[in-house]
Design a protein around this motif. Structure first.
Motif, PDB file in Angstrom:
ATOM      1  N   LEU A  19     -22.578  27.467   4.691  1.00 30.35           N
ATOM      2  CA  LEU A  19     -22.148  28.820   4.417  1.00 30.35           C
ATOM      3  C   LEU A  19     -21.714  29.676   3.584  1.00 30.35           C
ATOM      4  N   LYS A  20     -22.291  28.510   2.267  1.00 32.29           N
ATOM      5  CA  LYS A  20     -21.555  29.409   1.633  1.00 32.29           C
ATOM      6  C   LYS A  20     -23.511  30.028   0.727  1.00 32.29           C
ATOM      7  N   ASN A  21     -24.002  29.372   1.518  1.00 28.55           N
ATOM      8  CA  ASN A  21     -25.501  30.688   0.703  1.00 28.55           C
ATOM      9  C   ASN A  21     -25.750  31.571   1.350  1.00 28.55           C
ATOM     10  N   GLN A  22     -24.740  31.718   2.653  1.00 31.18           N
ATOM     11  CA  GLN A  22     -25.303  32.704   3.576  1.00 31.18           C
ATOM     12  C   GLN A  22     -24.072  33.596   3.027  1.00 31.18           C
ATOM     13  N   GLU A  23     -23.433  33.385   2.494  1.00 27.47           N
ATOM     14  CA  GLU A  23     -22.348  34.402   1.984  1.00 27.47           C
ATOM     15  C   GLU A  23     -22.728  34.778   0.177  1.00 27.47           C
ATOM     16  N   PHE A  24     -23.000  33.891  -0.466  1.00 27.86           N
ATOM     17  CA  PHE A  24     -23.783  34.226  -1.540  1.00 27.86           C
ATOM     18  C   PHE A  24     -24.934  35.576  -1.536  1.00 27.86           C
ATOM     19  N   ILE A  27     -22.644  38.709  -0.637  1.00 29.81           N
ATOM     20  CA  ILE A  27     -22.375  39.500  -1.673  1.00 29.81           C
ATOM     21  C   ILE A  27     -23.937  40.165  -3.034  1.00 29.81           C
ATOM     22  N   GLN A  28     -24.030  39.649  -3.194  1.00 35.93           N
ATOM     23  CA  GLN A  28     -25.545  39.161  -3.763  1.00 35.93           C
ATOM     24  C   GLN A  28     -26.287  41.078  -3.210  1.00 35.93           C
ATOM     25  N   LEU A  29     -26.910  41.197  -2.329  1.00 37.88           N
ATOM     26  CA  LEU A  29     -27.657  42.434  -1.918  1.00 37.88           C
ATOM     27  C   LEU A  29     -26.731  43.466  -2.035  1.00 37.88           C
ATOM     28  N   ASN A  30     -24.912  43.212  -1.592  1.00 37.85           N
ATOM     29  CA  ASN A  30     -24.093  44.186  -1.467  1.00 37.85           C
ATOM     30  C   ASN A  30     -24.066  44.926  -3.099  1.00 37.85           C
ATOM     31  N   LEU A  31     -23.630  43.369  -3.387  1.00 33.21           N
ATOM     32  CA  LEU A  31     -23.931  44.158  -5.339  1.00 33.21           C
ATOM     33  C   LEU A  31     -24.825  44.927  -6.250  1.00 33.21           C
ATOM     34  N   ASN A  32     -26.192  44.853  -5.620  1.00 37.56           N
ATOM     35  CA  ASN A  32     -27.692  44.632  -5.653  1.00 37.56           C
ATOM     36  C   ASN A  32     -27.602  46.878  -5.423  1.00 37.56           C
ATOM     37  N   ASN A  33     -26.638  46.337  -4.362  1.00 38.55           N
ATOM     38  CA  ASN A  33     -26.856  48.121  -3.669  1.00 38.55           C
ATOM     39  C   ASN A  33     -26.593  48.798  -4.142  1.00 38.55           C
ATOM     40  N   GLY A 112     -14.387  52.997  -5.652  1.00 37.15           N
ATOM     41  CA  GLY A 112     -15.413  51.022  -5.576  1.00 37.15           C
ATOM     42  C   GLY A 112     -15.291  50.920  -4.765  1.00 37.15           C
ATOM     43  N   ARG A 113     -15.054  49.996  -4.528  1.00 34.46           N
ATOM     44  CA  ARG A 113     -15.609  48.706  -3.752  1.00 34.46           C
ATOM     45  C   ARG A 113     -15.325  47.584  -3.863  1.00 34.46           C
ATOM     46  N   LEU A 114     -14.366  46.929  -2.200  1.00 31.60           N
ATOM     47  CA  LEU A 114     -13.698  45.609  -2.455  1.00 31.60           C
ATOM     48  C   LEU A 114     -15.217  44.902  -1.265  1.00 31.60           C
ATOM     49  N   ILE A 115     -15.426  43.770  -1.774  1.00 33.98           N
ATOM     50  CA  ILE A 115     -17.046  42.837  -0.936  1.00 33.98           C
ATOM     51  C   ILE A 115     -16.039  41.962  -0.926  1.00 33.98           C
ATOM     52  N   LEU A 116     -16.033  41.892   0.988  1.00 28.66           N
ATOM     53  CA  LEU A 116     -15.263  40.316   0.948  1.00 28.66           C
ATOM     54  C   LEU A 116     -16.049  39.838   2.086  1.00 28.66           C
ATOM     55  N   THR A 117     -15.226  37.907   2.058  1.00 30.01           N
ATOM     56  CA  THR A 117     -15.711  37.851   3.524  1.00 30.01           C
ATOM     57  C   THR A 117     -14.281  37.188   3.899  1.00 30.01           C
ATOM     58  N   GLY A 118     -14.615  36.771   5.549  1.00 28.91           N
ATOM     59  CA  GLY A 118     -13.268  35.897   5.420  1.00 28.91           C
ATOM     60  C   GLY A 118     -13.675  35.459   7.390  1.00 28.91           C
TER      61      GLY A 118
END
Length: 231
Positions: A19-24, A27-33, A112-118
């Motif tokens: 799961l940690k890899n999926q969340e990474f 988040i990484q994809l959206n930071l790139n965006n 600005g953006r807030l990128i989160l997981t839950g």
């Protein structure tokens, strides 16, 4: 949900690491965006993100290791400091989600953006893996976010594996990701969201005025900002 228990589970179990890899990746994809120039990471560390050149990034946590040691709901930052805040499962761990969302609103810049997981409380992970009974459901989270003024820009469901901490399950049942995403997306164990701070027509308070507000006032102001009534 207890922060340290979740942190240990993500790092020490096969299902947690998966799961940690999926969340990474989410988040990484959206930071790139977004290509932010200033980033704050709060709470759980799900990996070392690749950031744009000259991007300034801090990791705030209530326990070490961290760049800045501070509670989640009482940050030491000035208002409108960050282009982006990254928060993996912080919403699952705080005692007052509405106050945390209001504090994130305060420190994020306009647009600005807030990128989160839950965690999705209604997934079949409620039958094992972790105690997620105290987490907000996706519907509850979305309603709270929108009431606070956050606009949901995009999202993604993640992890359809059964709640079994077994490397064999992780290795053999990866095909369930495609099946679940196609036929039962809302049954995913975790959701990821990108929230945007829209403040059209809003005049922010000065720093001195913010310093005089208590938690109830911060919450009220965040709701006013959403309705456009803040003067």
């Amino acid at each position: 949900m207890v922060y340290q228990d979740l942190n240990n589970w993500l790092n020490d179990t096969p299902l947690g690491r998966y799961l940690k890899n999926q969340e990474f990746d989410f988040i990484q994809l959206n930071l790139n965006n977004e290509q932010p120039k200033t980033v704050l990471r709060v709470g759980l560390n799900v990996g070392d993100f690749r950031l744009p050149e000259k991007c300034a990034c801090w990791w705030q946590n209530h326990v070490l290791p961290a760049d800045v040691l501070a509670e989640h709901q009482r940050t030491p930052w000035q208002m409108q400091t960050f282009d982006c805040v990254v928060a993996a499962h912080t919403l699952d761990c705080v005692d007052a989600p509405e106050l945390w969302l209001a504090e994130m609103w305060r420190i994020v810049k306009p647009n600005g953006r807030l990128i989160l997981t839950g965690f999705n409380r209604h997934s079949w992970w409620r039958l094992g893996a972790l105690d997620i009974s105290g987490c907000l459901s996706l519907a509850e989270s979305k309603k709270l976010m929108e009431s606070m003024g956050w606009q949901i820009e995009r999202g993604r469901f993640m992890n359809y594996l059964p709640p079994i901490n077994s490397q064999m399950v992780v290795d053999k049942l990866g095909f369930l990701e495609l099946v679940g995403n196609r036929w039962l997306p809302h049954g995913a164990a975790v959701y990821g969201l990108v929230l945007r701070k829209d403040v059209v027509g809003v005049h922010p308070l000065g720093e001195a005025e913010w310093g005089e507000l208590d938690e109830a006032a911060v919450l009220a102001l965040a709701k006013q900002a959403y309705s456009g009534s803040l003067k």
